[in-house]
Enzyme design. Structure first.
Site, PDB file in Angstrom:
ATOM      1  N   ASN A   7       2.365  -2.998   7.218  1.00  0.00           N
ATOM      2  CA  ASN A   7       1.919  -1.647   6.883  1.00  0.00           C
ATOM      3  C   ASN A   7       2.632  -1.273   5.590  1.00  0.00           C
ATOM      4  OD1 ASN A   7       1.282   1.083   6.749  1.00  0.00           O
ATOM      5  ND2 ASN A   7       1.522   1.407   8.947  1.00  0.00           N
ATOM      6  N   ARG A  97      -2.685  -2.769   7.147  1.00  0.00           N
ATOM      7  CA  ARG A  97      -3.268  -1.434   6.991  1.00  0.00           C
ATOM      8  C   ARG A  97      -3.665  -1.277   5.536  1.00  0.00           C
ATOM      9  NH1 ARG A  97      -0.361   3.585   5.390  1.00  0.00           N
ATOM     10  NH2 ARG A  97      -1.792   5.322   5.678  1.00  0.00           N
ATOM     11  N   HIS A 185      -5.885   8.520   7.746  1.00  0.00           N
ATOM     12  CA  HIS A 185      -5.168   8.456   9.035  1.00  0.00           C
ATOM     13  C   HIS A 185      -6.095   7.959  10.146  1.00  0.00           C
ATOM     14  CE1 HIS A 185      -2.209  11.791   7.548  1.00  0.00           C
ATOM     15  NE2 HIS A 185      -1.729  10.586   7.293  1.00  0.00           N
ATOM     16  N   ARG A 246       2.452  17.870  -0.077  1.00  0.00           N
ATOM     17  CA  ARG A 246       1.099  17.988  -0.609  1.00  0.00           C
ATOM     18  C   ARG A 246       0.546  19.372  -0.296  1.00  0.00           C
ATOM     19  NH1 ARG A 246      -1.198  12.692   2.287  1.00  0.00           N
ATOM     20  NH2 ARG A 246       0.533  11.304   1.756  1.00  0.00           N
ATOM     21  N   GLU A 386       0.227   2.875  15.181  1.00  0.00           N
ATOM     22  CA  GLU A 386      -0.691   2.280  14.220  1.00  0.00           C
ATOM     23  C   GLU A 386      -0.568   0.762  14.188  1.00  0.00           C
ATOM     24  OE1 GLU A 386       0.498   4.527  10.724  1.00  0.00           O
ATOM     25  OE2 GLU A 386      -1.379   5.645  10.774  1.00  0.00           O
TER      26      GLU A 386
END
Length: 399
Positions: A7, A97, A185, A246, A386
């Protein structure tokens, strides 16, 4: 079957090795080996963390480039105290990923040169992530040779969005050039939806779910019949919820104003919105919610109130898309650990018959239903996995 997961990000990389046998377990298994590289701790250095054989090792190394650091990390699979394999050829498949699959990939795929070229081309949409993902693929080629590699795309789960949900109300020619809402996501949202169905002991396709991935990056998704029908992130991971650093969604006129009136460059605006906004920008304290909460200043309080207001508003939009709601899921760093955020968020939806069991909420729940027994809507806290989701995708393709 031994499955290695990479990842890779622009500032860090997480890796793990699973050994799987049929049938796959319902609960995520513990990896044989876990590792992480952090390039943010010190300039010109990389912090390596490896966990295997009951041991945890940390070391700081000189960092000339990220690819070389990744190769050094991979050596710990078969060398030293963290050795878990005798030879690199024991790894059967490697899963990656990949942040952006664009319009090209709606599901996981075996990596070949065409896939690599497409990932590189899509770097124009995800310049901070796709190049790092590609670098991870190439590092595996150098260290493990011709082992099969699989790309698992963060955008793929949201490829089921309708045209109405994915289209921006701008000239249609832009859509034909790839400017649309992709969502991100996706690996986390898909995992949490499947895990929610397990925990509720219900068929996923019978459920209307809202999954809230609240970490440094934040997004929510509306899931019906096991498919994403709406989500908050769009063309980039900048759209939607207020995040750690963000901005989330803002009036595009703000960008035009900054560039016209204050002569901001494109790079300056990009840095401002991605790295200097959100909780950090409003509070002036940190992008970490815990530090913002502890600051107890007027601006930190405003930051938290704004975060909650925007989260509630976006969840409301997801409910409208679903035309109902069976369960809401909180996941990732904030979602899993902040009882206050869960409580304040759920307060706004009591009119739905949603009732939180505050005792369960405060008890640091993991993979638990924290709704009161009388609640008409279930409330789940799920630890997102994940890496395990990527490993499962690799298993399916390899089989």
């Amino acid at each position: 079957m031994k499955i290695l997961v990479l990842n890779a990000g622009s500032s860090s990389q997480k890796s793990c090795l699973y050994e799987l046998t049929e049938p796959l377990p319902n609960d995520p298994p513990a990896p044989l080996w876990e590792a992480q590289i952090d390039w943010t701790a010190q300039a010109g250095k990389a912090l390596l963390k490896i966990k295997a054989n009951g041991k945890k090792i940390e070391q700081t190394i000189d960092s000339s480039d990220q690819a070389t650091d990744t190769l050094q990390l991979l050596k710990t699979l078969s060398e030293g105290d963290t050795k878990v394999i005798q030879h690199s050829n024991e790894v059967d498949v490697v899963g990656h990923r990949i942040v952006h699959g664009g319009q090209s990939y709606r599901q996981s795929v075996r990596i070949d040169q065409t896939v690599k070229d497409t990932i590189a081309d899509l770097a124009r949409f995800a310049p901070l992530h796709n190049p790092a993902n590609l670098q991870g693929i190439e590092a595996i080629e150098q260290s493990l040779g011709n082992v099969p590699q699989v790309a698992v795309f963060d955008t793929a789960f949201h490829s089921t969005l309708s045209a109405a949900a994915s289209l921006y109300p701008i000239p249609y020619e832009w859509y034909e050039k790839g400017v649309q809402r992709y969502g991100f996501h996706g690996i986390s949202h898909q995992y949490c939806a499947n895990r929610a169905a397990q925990l509720l002991e219900q068929d996923l396709h019978s459920l209307k779910l809202i999954t809230c991935h609240l970490g440094n990056g934040c997004s929510s998704a509306a899931i019906r019949n096991g498919q994403s029908i709406d989500t908050t992130m769009g063309f980039t991971p900048l759209e939607g919820l207020m995040m750690g650093s963000r901005s989330g969604s803002i009036d595009p006129g703000v960008v035009l104003y900054l560039m016209r009136e204050d002569h901001y460059s494109i790079d300056e605006v990009e840095k401002l919105l991605n790295k200097q906004s959100g909780l950090l920008g409003v509070s002036g304290v940190s992008s970490d919610l815990r530090q913002v909460v502890n600051a107890e200043t007027e601006r930190s309080t405003l930051a938290i109130e704004t975060y909650i207001h925007r989260l509630r508003s976006n969840i409301g939009a997801m409910i409208a898309s679903l035309e109902g709601l069976d369960a809401i899921v909180f996941t990732a760093g904030v979602g899993e650990n902040s009882a206050m955020i869960r409580s304040r968020t759920c307060e706004a939806f009591r009119w739905l018959g949603l009732e939180l069991d505050e005792g369960k909420n405060q008890a640091s729940p993991v993979d638990q239903n924290i709704a009161a027994l009388s609640s008409k809507v279930q409330i789940l806290v799920i630890h997102t996995e994940e890496d395990w989701a990527i490993a499962q995708e690799c298993w399916k393709l390899a089989r």
